[in-house]
Design an enzyme around this catalytic site. Structure first.
Site, PDB file in Angstrom:
ATOM      1  N   TYR A 162      14.532  -1.752   8.624  1.00  0.00           N
ATOM      2  CA  TYR A 162      13.638  -2.383   9.607  1.00  0.00           C
ATOM      3  C   TYR A 162      14.270  -4.270   9.783  1.00  0.00           C
ATOM      4  O   TYR A 162      15.079  -4.245   8.283  1.00  0.00           O
ATOM      5  CB  TYR A 162      12.901  -2.376   9.032  1.00  0.00           C
ATOM      6  N   ASP A 212      10.454   3.523   1.970  1.00  0.00           N
ATOM      7  CA  ASP A 212       9.684   2.866   3.053  1.00  0.00           C
ATOM      8  C   ASP A 212       9.334   4.116   4.066  1.00  0.00           C
ATOM      9  O   ASP A 212      10.097   3.970   5.798  1.00  0.00           O
ATOM     10  CB  ASP A 212      10.928   2.062   4.039  1.00  0.00           C
ATOM     11  N   LYS A 230       0.617  -1.282  10.467  1.00  0.00           N
ATOM     12  CA  LYS A 230       1.448  -0.207  11.294  1.00  0.00           C
ATOM     13  C   LYS A 230       0.496   0.929  11.545  1.00  0.00           C
ATOM     14  O   LYS A 230      -0.756   0.285  11.779  1.00  0.00           O
ATOM     15  CB  LYS A 230       2.766  -0.651  11.549  1.00  0.00           C
ATOM     16  N   ARG A 289      -6.443 -13.738  -7.895  1.00  0.00           N
ATOM     17  CA  ARG A 289      -4.989 -13.272  -7.198  1.00  0.00           C
ATOM     18  C   ARG A 289      -4.683 -11.856  -8.415  1.00  0.00           C
ATOM     19  O   ARG A 289      -3.570 -10.894  -7.390  1.00  0.00           O
ATOM     20  CB  ARG A 289      -3.989 -14.548  -8.148  1.00  0.00           C
TER      21      ARG A 289
HETATM   22  C1  LIG Z   1       6.442  -3.518  10.471  1.00  0.00           C
HETATM   23  C2  LIG Z   1       7.543  -3.197   8.969  1.00  0.00           C
HETATM   24  C3  LIG Z   1       7.486  -3.905   7.618  1.00  0.00           C
HETATM   25  C4  LIG Z   1       7.601  -5.050   7.792  1.00  0.00           C
HETATM   26  O1  LIG Z   1       5.972  -5.539   7.529  1.00  0.00           O
HETATM   27  P1  LIG Z   1       4.796  -6.035   7.551  1.00  0.00           P
HETATM   28  O2  LIG Z   1       3.794  -6.381   7.481  1.00  0.00           O
HETATM   29  O3  LIG Z   1       4.949  -6.926   9.254  1.00  0.00           O
HETATM   30  O4  LIG Z   1       5.973  -7.517   6.587  1.00  0.00           O
HETATM   31  C5  LIG Z   1       8.778  -3.213   6.584  1.00  0.00           C
HETATM   32  N1  LIG Z   1       9.530  -2.131   7.141  1.00  0.00           N
HETATM   33  C6  LIG Z   1       8.768  -1.029   8.172  1.00  0.00           C
HETATM   34  C7  LIG Z   1       9.447   0.168   8.905  1.00  0.00           C
HETATM   35  C8  LIG Z   1       8.236  -1.728   9.464  1.00  0.00           C
HETATM   36  O5  LIG Z   1       8.244  -1.734  10.375  1.00  0.00           O
END
Ligand SMILES: *Cc1c(COP(=O)(O)O)cnc(C)c1O
Length: 381
Positions: free
Chosen positions: A98, A170, A195, A46
């Protein structure tokens, strides 16, 4: 090292035991100690894992940061950042955020006494108007999801730092290939590695990158204490995806530009949002802040009824109807009913997310085929 070299090599070295060129998947929960407290830097899975360490080193290098902490998902990464705040702290966030981030802020952290104000950050004055004495963190997305608005990261960092708050960006949509927020003054870069970094729609992951030893200490403490860490197999998949990030992004950007230009001239399309179009209200900022314009395109139909959008969404054959983005295959989505359903309709419309808004994650297929697919789907309205 330049970006492409870092993408292939950063964090990755041949396995000392065997010479294996690929970082092994250290599928282990614990590590044998020679004597109590005498070990090779790893004690329990962990807390740390060598496959995860390689991934973290790679992510830090890509974002020109000193440190990275990998998490089990993008949401877990965002959660770990928020856990560094205290009840009574105030956060200013972009309003077309998001959906999952919005949900986390409103339904979890408001209950624990953290205050949020959502503002249109294309207007930096809105940040100042929302400022409170207890403002600790500015939460930025650029480009935003799904409207692809841009936020001037350097300007926001300047405003925030002059008033003693930290800035988190982000960077999921842009990826470190197109934009490096730490270089623009941000304190934290957050990724959903699910992504573009993973890039193959086969893994869920997240990360935070920073230059600040205090932030990374807090984030590592969260890895250890709340345990939302990625497994070694997921770290391996991410390391594998990252090696081709720059090559994939080039094609995503080329294809998205062609798709956006096609849509901009289509008689059934009301408007198109893509930072690489001259018509984008922040085209100049996009050119200054990003190396290229990304793989995401949003557009609205002239026929603004939900049914019209649903028609298009269910008629594409190559663009798969699915949430998520950033994989090699093209996806089509409907923010109003899918990714942004958690946002109340009124608030959604105020942020410009109309019922006929369609979001594309343009993949790396042949652009001609993608355009032909959209053309026949638009025929259906
Ligand atoms: C998908 C996404 C998230 C969340 O990520 P997960 O891996 O699905 O938890 C946060 N910010 C943006 C801009 C995203 O596209």
């Amino acid at each position: 090292m330049r970006f492409a070299t870092k993408a292939v090599h950063a964090g990755v070295r041949p396995d000392p035991a065997t010479g294996a060129i690929m970082t092994p998947i250290y599928q282990t929960s614990t590590y044998v100690q020679e004597a109590p407290g005498v070990h090779k830097g790893y004690e329990y899975g962990r807390v740390s894992n060598p496959t995860r360490s390689a991934l973290e080193e790679s992510l830090a290098a890509l974002e020109n940061g000193r440190f990275a902490a990998a998490f089990a998902s993008g949401c877990a990464a965002i959660d770990a950042v928020l856990k560094q705040l205290n009840p009574g702290d105030h956060v200013i966030a972009t309003h077309d955020l998001y959906g999952g981030t919005y949900r986390l802020f409103r339904t979890v952290y408001e209950r624990f006494g953290i205050e949020f104000t959502f503002v249109d950050m294309t207007d930096p004055g809105a940040i100042l108007r929302a400022w409170q004495p207890n403002t600790r963190l500015i939460w930025v997305e650029s480009p935003t999801n799904p409207l692809l608005n841009l936020v001037d990261i350097a300007l926001v960092a300047e405003l925030a730092h002059a008033r003693g708050a930290a800035v988190a960006v982000d960077n999921t949509f842009a990826t470190p290939y197109l934009q490096n927020p730490l270089d623009l003054g941000a304190d934290l870069v957050v990724h959903s590695t699910t992504k573009y970094l993973g890039g193959h729609s086969d893994v869920i992951g997240g990360a935070v990158v920073t230059n600040d030893p205090q932030w990374i200490e807090g984030l590592r403490f969260q890895q250890k204490t709340t345990g939302a860490v990625p497994g070694p197999m997921d770290c391996f998949l991410l390391l594998r995806g990252i090696k081709t990030l720059h090559v994939r992004m080039e094609r995503h950007c080329q294809n998205a530009q062609l798709v956006a230009e096609f849509l901009a001239h289509h008689p059934k399309v009301a408007w198109v949002r893509y930072p690489g179009l001259r018509a984008h209200p922040q085209y100049e900022l996009a050119r200054r802040q990003m190396r290229a314009f990304g793989g995401m395109v949003s557009f609205a139909l002239k026929d603004d009824r939900m049914e019209a959008a649903v028609r298009v969404l269910s008629s594409t054959k190559l663009f798969a109807l699915a949430e998520s983005l950033g994989g090699v295959e093209s996806l089509i989505g409907h923010p109003a009913t899918m990714t942004h359903a958690a946002i109340p309709r009124e608030e959604r419309l105020r942020a410009g997310l109309s019922d006929s808004l369609i979001r594309l994650s343009v993949g790396i297929e042949d652009a001609e085929d993608l355009i032909r697919d959209l053309d026949q789907a638009l025929e259906q309205v």
